[in-house]
Design an enzyme around this catalytic site. Structure first.
Site, PDB file in Angstrom:
ATOM      1  N   HIS A  28      -9.173   6.116   3.056  1.00 34.61           N
ATOM      2  CA  HIS A  28      -8.245   6.933   3.839  1.00 34.61           C
ATOM      3  C   HIS A  28      -8.486   8.314   4.221  1.00 34.61           C
ATOM      4  CE1 HIS A  28      -6.096   3.571   2.345  1.00 34.61           C
ATOM      5  NE2 HIS A  28      -5.328   4.196   1.391  1.00 34.61           N
ATOM      6  N   HIS A  82       1.714  -2.152  -7.802  1.00 39.57           N
ATOM      7  CA  HIS A  82       1.623  -1.257  -6.494  1.00 39.57           C
ATOM      8  C   HIS A  82       1.257  -2.362  -5.459  1.00 39.57           C
ATOM      9  CE1 HIS A  82       0.673   1.704  -3.780  1.00 39.57           C
ATOM     10  NE2 HIS A  82      -0.589   2.014  -4.410  1.00 39.57           N
ATOM     11  N   GLU A  84      -0.058  -1.712  -2.633  1.00 41.29           N
ATOM     12  CA  GLU A  84      -1.169  -1.329  -1.455  1.00 41.29           C
ATOM     13  C   GLU A  84      -2.306  -2.335  -1.902  1.00 41.29           C
ATOM     14  OE1 GLU A  84      -2.358   2.985  -1.925  1.00 41.29           O
ATOM     15  OE2 GLU A  84      -3.375   2.557   0.421  1.00 41.29           O
ATOM     16  N   ASP A  86      -5.580  -2.541  -1.853  1.00 42.66           N
ATOM     17  CA  ASP A  86      -6.372  -2.421  -2.985  1.00 42.66           C
ATOM     18  C   ASP A  86      -6.222  -3.006  -4.261  1.00 42.66           C
ATOM     19  OD1 ASP A  86      -4.864  -0.144  -3.006  1.00 42.66           O
ATOM     20  OD2 ASP A  86      -6.303   1.048  -3.879  1.00 42.66           O
ATOM     21  N   HIS A 149       1.673   5.835  -5.978  1.00 40.98           N
ATOM     22  CA  HIS A 149       1.627   6.488  -4.610  1.00 40.98           C
ATOM     23  C   HIS A 149       2.038   6.054  -3.357  1.00 40.98           C
ATOM     24  CE1 HIS A 149      -1.713   5.937  -1.680  1.00 40.98           C
ATOM     25  NE2 HIS A 149      -1.552   7.211  -1.446  1.00 40.98           N
ATOM     26  N   ASP A 168      -1.818   3.815  -9.717  1.00 44.18           N
ATOM     27  CA  ASP A 168      -2.934   4.665  -9.302  1.00 44.18           C
ATOM     28  C   ASP A 168      -2.784   6.087  -9.947  1.00 44.18           C
ATOM     29  OD1 ASP A 168      -3.595   3.178  -6.916  1.00 44.18           O
ATOM     30  OD2 ASP A 168      -2.257   4.268  -5.399  1.00 44.18           O
ATOM     31  N   TYR A 196      -9.307  13.265  -7.000  1.00 43.02           N
ATOM     32  CA  TYR A 196      -8.427  12.236  -6.687  1.00 43.02           C
ATOM     33  C   TYR A 196      -6.986  12.688  -6.686  1.00 43.02           C
ATOM     34  CZ  TYR A 196      -6.037   7.758  -7.988  1.00 43.02           C
ATOM     35  OH  TYR A 196      -5.269   6.643  -7.835  1.00 43.02           O
ATOM     36  N   HIS A 229      -7.555   2.759 -11.052  1.00 36.67           N
ATOM     37  CA  HIS A 229      -8.938   3.004 -10.475  1.00 36.67           C
ATOM     38  C   HIS A 229      -9.707   3.922 -11.719  1.00 36.67           C
ATOM     39  CE1 HIS A 229      -7.963   2.095  -6.288  1.00 36.67           C
ATOM     40  NE2 HIS A 229      -6.867   2.702  -6.291  1.00 36.67           N
TER      41      HIS A 229
END
Ligand code: FEO
Length: 399
Positions: A28, A82, A84, A86, A149, A168, A196, A229
């Site tokens: 992003h 989450h 999102e 990914d 997030h 995240d 990050y 991550h």
């Protein structure tokens, strides 16, 4: 394929079964020079559980790692912390292959997953904040972490192991064979964790502070933090929690960022003199040309800088496009408690510096000085004024 990848034990009953993305270079708009990992975890409880999945192209890697420990069809429960992509990009396909009995997500997660994929519009159970679920010999409890997030985000806590699956939060974009933070150079951890936070979590700093206070008041303690991550925190997870506490407070150092775009080096000269003025009064300045630094490097420096000074030439009645890029990005990250100023050289109309000043105003940066504009090439007295601008800002920070 089944033998291609292996799971990595995190504790006696929890395995890392994620994927390493060695080539990711943009998340992003945030430059991820060290790649990333999409972490997923397998809990070998009575009811075998998979926590999170991975980005769509990495589905086979995930399933291969699961298969190195147990037949994937034995997974009874999937938790989506989450939504999102990914972490959920291959969720529908994994459900199709594994056929779990239950899939859990937060109430917002159920809605978001349905919006992301028609095949996820049924069959997912919402788990309310504070709810617990028995896995037979182990217990999961859930805590909503809205906007950390995404609105759907939640933590999952494995009570018997004092292990937090933090999605995240507490992560970093870092591809590595090492799975644990204690195997990685501390300077790398410091830099990547801060980068990050600065590029992803800073807009939600206030929520992060509230979340950490909530964790404290609930008396939750962690032996292991397993994010979605980067490396797992198995020794001293307090190391990353304490950094999050500090970064979320946005306490600022006596440090300035002078970011500028230049056409014929006039704005660059101004930037250097402003930087000198700041540094000469005890506020070290990072002088960062938009042609030389990526926006996410500038965001990293703004994690603790107390001053943001922005310079731009004027191009066709506008600020330079790369300066607008950086300002748009920083505005979205919402740094607070920052003082600043705008400056720039121009040829005839000279709107650039004023436009930069307006964006700084929108960012709620304190602007005690008028934009400093110079026509064409700065004279020695113009450069003295630049130095003076830096000195004045430094004096304000020192006051
Ligand atoms: Fe790693 Fe918000 O996704």
């Amino acid at each position: 394929m089944a033998d291609a990848y292996h799971a990595v034990p995190i504790t006696e009953r929890v395995y890392w079964v994620g994927a390493v993305d060695w080539t990711l270079r943009d998340f992003h708009g945030y430059t991820t020079r060290r790649g990333s990992s999409y972490n997923a975890y397998l809990i070998l409880a009575d009811r075998v559980t998979l926590v999170d999945t991975v980005k769509k192209p990495f589905k086979e890697e995930l399933l291969s790692r699961v298969a190195s420990v147990i037949d994937p069809r034995k997974v009874e429960v999937i938790v989506s912390n989450h939504s999102e992509m990914d972490h959920s990009g291959c969720l529908a396909e994994v459900i199709e292959e594994v056929r779990p009995r239950e899939v859990y997500a937060s109430p917002m997660g159920v809605k978001t997953l349905a919006a992301l994929s028609p095949s996820l519009s049924t069959g997912i159970t919402a788990v309310a904040d504070g709810r617990s679920v028995s896995l037979g010999n182990m217990t999961l409890s859930f805590m909503e972490t809205r906007m950390l997030h995404w609105p759907d985000s939640m933590f999952t806590y494995l009570q018997e192991e004092k292990l937090l699956f933090s999605q995240d939060a507490f992560g970093m974009h870092l591809a590595s064979h090492e799975r644990f933070a204690d195997e990685i150079d501390t300077a790398v951890l410091e830099y990547e964790a801060a980068t990050y936070f600065a590029n992803i979590l800073l807009p939600y700093a206030g929520l992060m502070t509230k979340l950490l206070a909530r964790v404290d008041s609930a008396g939750l303690s962690f032996d292991v933090i397993a994010p979605d991550h980067g490396p797992v925190w198995r020794r001293n997870p307090g190391w990353i929690v304490e950094r999050y506490r500090r970064w979320a407070q946005q306490k600022r150092a006596k440090k300035a960022v002078v970011v500028y775009g230049t056409m014929w080096h006039s704005t660059e000269k101004m930037a250097r003199y402003i930087g000198e003025g700041l540094s000469s009064r005890g506020v070290p300045a990072k002088v960062m040309a938009v042609d030389a630094f990526h926006r996410s490097d500038i965001a990293y420096e703004m994690l603790d800088a107390a001053a943001l000074v922005v310079g731009t030439s004027t191009l066709n009645n506008n600020m330079l496009p790369k300066v607008a890029d950086v300002l748009t990005y920083l505005k979205g990250l919402r740094p607070s408690n920052v003082v600043g100023a705008a400056f720039g050289s121009y040829g005839w109309s000279g709107e650039g510096a004023s436009q930069a000043n307006e964006v700084l105003k929108e960012m709620k940066v304190a602007l005690p000085l008028e934009p400093l504009r110079v026509r064409h090439v700065p004279t020695s007295s113009d450069l003295a004024a630049c130095r003076e601008l830096g000195e004045k800002l430094a004096d304000m920070l020192n006051a």
